[in-house]
Enzyme design. Structure first.
Site, PDB file in Angstrom:
ATOM      1  N   SER A   1      59.432 109.498   4.533  1.00 21.02           N
ATOM      2  CA  SER A   1      58.156 109.204   5.172  1.00 21.02           C
ATOM      3  C   SER A   1      57.554 110.441   5.822  1.00 21.02           C
ATOM      4  O   SER A   1      58.249 111.417   6.119  1.00 21.02           O
ATOM      5  CB  SER A   1      58.339 108.122   6.234  1.00 21.02           C
ATOM      6  OG  SER A   1      59.107 108.633   7.321  1.00 21.02           O
TER       7      SER A   1
ATOM      8  N   GLU B   1      59.175 116.237   1.056  1.00 19.12           N
ATOM      9  CA  GLU B   1      58.190 115.487   0.280  1.00 19.12           C
ATOM     10  C   GLU B   1      57.907 114.208   1.047  1.00 19.12           C
ATOM     11  O   GLU B   1      58.823 113.444   1.345  1.00 19.12           O
ATOM     12  CB  GLU B   1      58.725 115.173  -1.113  1.00 19.12           C
ATOM     13  CG  GLU B   1      57.700 114.475  -1.991  1.00 19.12           C
ATOM     14  CD  GLU B   1      58.324 113.588  -3.029  1.00 19.12           C
ATOM     15  OE1 GLU B   1      57.883 112.434  -3.148  1.00 19.12           O
ATOM     16  OE2 GLU B   1      59.256 114.045  -3.708  1.00 19.12           O
TER      17      GLU B   1
ATOM     18  N   CYS C   1      56.646 107.837  -5.537  1.00 22.45           N
ATOM     19  CA  CYS C   1      55.815 108.710  -4.718  1.00 22.45           C
ATOM     20  C   CYS C   1      54.558 109.151  -5.454  1.00 22.45           C
ATOM     21  O   CYS C   1      53.648 109.707  -4.840  1.00 22.45           O
ATOM     22  CB  CYS C   1      56.610 109.912  -4.230  1.00 22.45           C
ATOM     23  SG  CYS C   1      57.770 110.560  -5.422  1.00 22.45           S
TER      24      CYS C   1
ATOM     25  N   GLU D   1      48.601 106.070   3.124  1.00 23.18           N
ATOM     26  CA  GLU D   1      49.415 105.566   2.032  1.00 23.18           C
ATOM     27  C   GLU D   1      49.924 104.165   2.341  1.00 23.18           C
ATOM     28  O   GLU D   1      50.397 103.877   3.443  1.00 23.18           O
ATOM     29  CB  GLU D   1      50.611 106.494   1.794  1.00 23.18           C
ATOM     30  CG  GLU D   1      51.534 106.042   0.673  1.00 23.18           C
ATOM     31  CD  GLU D   1      52.754 106.935   0.517  1.00 23.18           C
ATOM     32  OE1 GLU D   1      53.284 107.003  -0.608  1.00 23.18           O
ATOM     33  OE2 GLU D   1      53.177 107.550   1.515  1.00 23.18           O
TER      34      GLU D   1
END
Length: 534
Positions: free
Chosen positions: A245, A268, A305, A394
């Site tokens: 996250s 990431e 992702c 997101e």
């Protein structure tokens, strides 16, 4: 049963299984809602320190190995993972709720990327050898200069939740760090502790078979932020690899930056992966694009992702055709188990916020169930998207937001407003070439991978792949976590000036630079008479 196919609830430190001294966590089957045995106890500060000290002690011996020896080590890890057989597949299925075909495919990808880095080591280009001969006649004289890359030191790796194999214990971060010559201290993800122990045992067994020091790999168990933060604080750790996250990644970045000696964090984190539907492509094949988009959105219950969480297009009848087709494809989708209750809960909160937003209309919402995720599609205007930053957050799961723009100018404004992304996709036809050319420089600034007439889910493991992008998709947009370029995160350059041949590392000696067969693919740069040649 093989000794590496045992699940005992242990951490792995110094090449042996040890019990953590802290509180217990259990694996959990998201499909059956059942707790899995055994208990995994959290490691304490003493055990974290032991793992890091052993990694530090192993570093110089491990990095001094020849490329062939490290390549064999990576290949041996791959062999040991395959040797786990059905035990591994069944445990991953139990801890993730993912189907057999997905797990077997992900196991193949995990083994494949280990072999990819083994091939890179043998090919040699990762050394990035550069040589500038001495110029004694020049005023002032230039000394002889030779450069190569060396490993940073022990790396802390955090296993991801959405790929229990390929981005986990023996995933890309671990494979690239070990290939670079860096020992790895890995924090197992609490959502798949049994999977982590099995793969960890495979790595430990490979290290033993290859005669490597015991500190070359450690697996730490437990949940919560404390273990990870203490791991990143440890002075022996020289870099961090993380997939998770945005809040988790930025927290580790803060810890790493606050150390007496700061270290790089390659995290990431967050990406909504915009898909741009350019006008002529939308007019010609709106329905076909919609079907492909819907398939990409629900793949893996949207837990990739690179999931296409945003669609940007010019409003009008063609966009209506797209949304009607996509909504029809998604509305009947089944609710499927997500990887963990935490991910499922976060997804449900995200779609509820979009449902309740004044500027958002719901185009499709399949029946939702607790602990599961079902497809959802929403729509808003460009004006609302530009004025309300929360709409760009997101929503991790099978949900996407369509942004309707008045014209290409407004579409560019929406693109300009986006944060850094892992991917950006152009759905375009030949007649859209001018529009795509105008958009491309902007997308190069925003994303690490730009696709045409495809869908962003599906990351090929190969040399040219970039799985990274500007913040917040990653913490460092100069890096990639997939492909051979991932090794560069854990290397740094060293220049050797006027050193005797006997003191130079083998790869920089005249015999290596001039034509050692094992370095046939290495970059060898020479400057002769002011001209740089290769």
């Amino acid at each position: 049963m093989s000794d590496i196919a045992l699940i005992t609830g242990d951490a792995l430190i110094g090449g042996v299984a040890v019990k953590g001294h802290g509180s217990a966590v259990y694996g959990f089957n998201p499909a059956t809602q059942q707790q899995l045995e055994p208990a995994f106890h959290a490691v304490d500060l003493t055990q974290i320190d032991q793992a890091c000290r052993l990694a530090d002690a192993a570093f110089d011996q491990f990095r001094a190995l020849g490329d062939e020896q490290r390549a064999v080590f990576l290949e041996t890890i791959a062999e040991q993972i395959m040797a786990l057989g059905e035990t591994l597949v069944e445990r991953v299925m139990a801890e993730s709720g993912l189907p057999r075909m997905r797990i077997e495919g992900e196991r193949g990808r995990t083994v494949g990327q280990l072999k990819l880095f083994a091939n890179l080591l043998r090919e040699g280009s990762w050394h990035d050898v550069r040589v500038d001969p001495a110029l004694p006649e020049r005023t002032p004289p230039r000394p002889e200069l030779r450069m190569r890359m060396i490993p940073l030191g022990p790396v802390a790796v955090f296993a991801a939740s959405n790929f229990p194999l390929a981005f986990s214990v023996a995933g890309g971060d671990t494979a690239s760090a070990l290939a670079a010559g860096c020992p790895v201290v890995l924090k197992a993800h609490s959502a798949h502790p049994g999977t982590s122990e099995l793969v960890g045992r495979a790595i430990v067994k490979a290290a033993q078979l290859c005669g490597l020091p015991a500190g070359v790999f450690a697996l730490l168990t437990g949940s919560g932020n404390g273990i990870g933060q203490e791991l990143v604080r440890h002075p022996a750790i020289k870099a961090v690899g993380f997939t998770g996250s945005r809040s988790g990644g930025t927290a580790l970045m803060a810890v790493a930056a606050a150390r007496p000696v700061p270290i790089p964090v390659y995290a990431e984190m967050s990406s909504i992966n915009p898909v741009f539907l350019l006008p002529q492509a939308l007019a010609a094949r709106a329905e076909d694009i919609a079907q492909g988009f819907a398939g990409s959105l629900v793949l893996g219950v949207g837990q990739f992702c690179t999931n296409p969480g945003l669609v940007i297009a010019i409003d009008g009848p063609d966009l209506e055709r797209f949304t009607n087709t996509a909504a029809k494809a998604l509305a009947g989708g089944a609710a499927c188990a997500m990887l963990s209750s935490g991910i499922a809960g976060s997804y449900q909160r995200g779609i509820q916020q979009l449902q309740q937003h004044d500027a958002v209309s719901t185009l499709a919402l399949a029946p939702q169930e607790q602990g599961k995720g079902a497809p959802a599609l929403f729509r808003t205007t460009a004006a609302a998207f530009l004025s309300q930053h929360a709409l760009s957050d997101e929503v991790f799961g099978p949900a996407s937001l369509v942004v309707a723009c008045r014209d290409l100018t407004e579409l560019h404004q929406v693109a300009e407003s986006l944060e850094g992304q892992l991917t950006a996709t152009l759905q375009m036809d030949e007649a859209d070439l001018a529009a795509a050319q105008a958009l491309l420089p902007l997308l190069e600034r925003k994303a690490g991978r730009i696709l045409a007439n495809g869908y962003p889910t599906g990351v090929e493991v190969c040399s040219a792949m970039v799985h990274g992008g500007p913040f917040p998709s990653t913490s460092d947009g100069r890096s990639t976590s997939v492909g051979t370029g991932a090794i560069s995160r854990f290397l740094r350059p060293v220049c050797y000036q006027n050193l005797a041949q006997a003191l130079l590392p083998e790869v920089l000696r005249d015999s290596g630079v001039a034509g050692d067969a094992s370095l046939a693919g290495a970059q060898r740069w020479h400057r002769r008479e002011g001209v740089l040649t290769r």
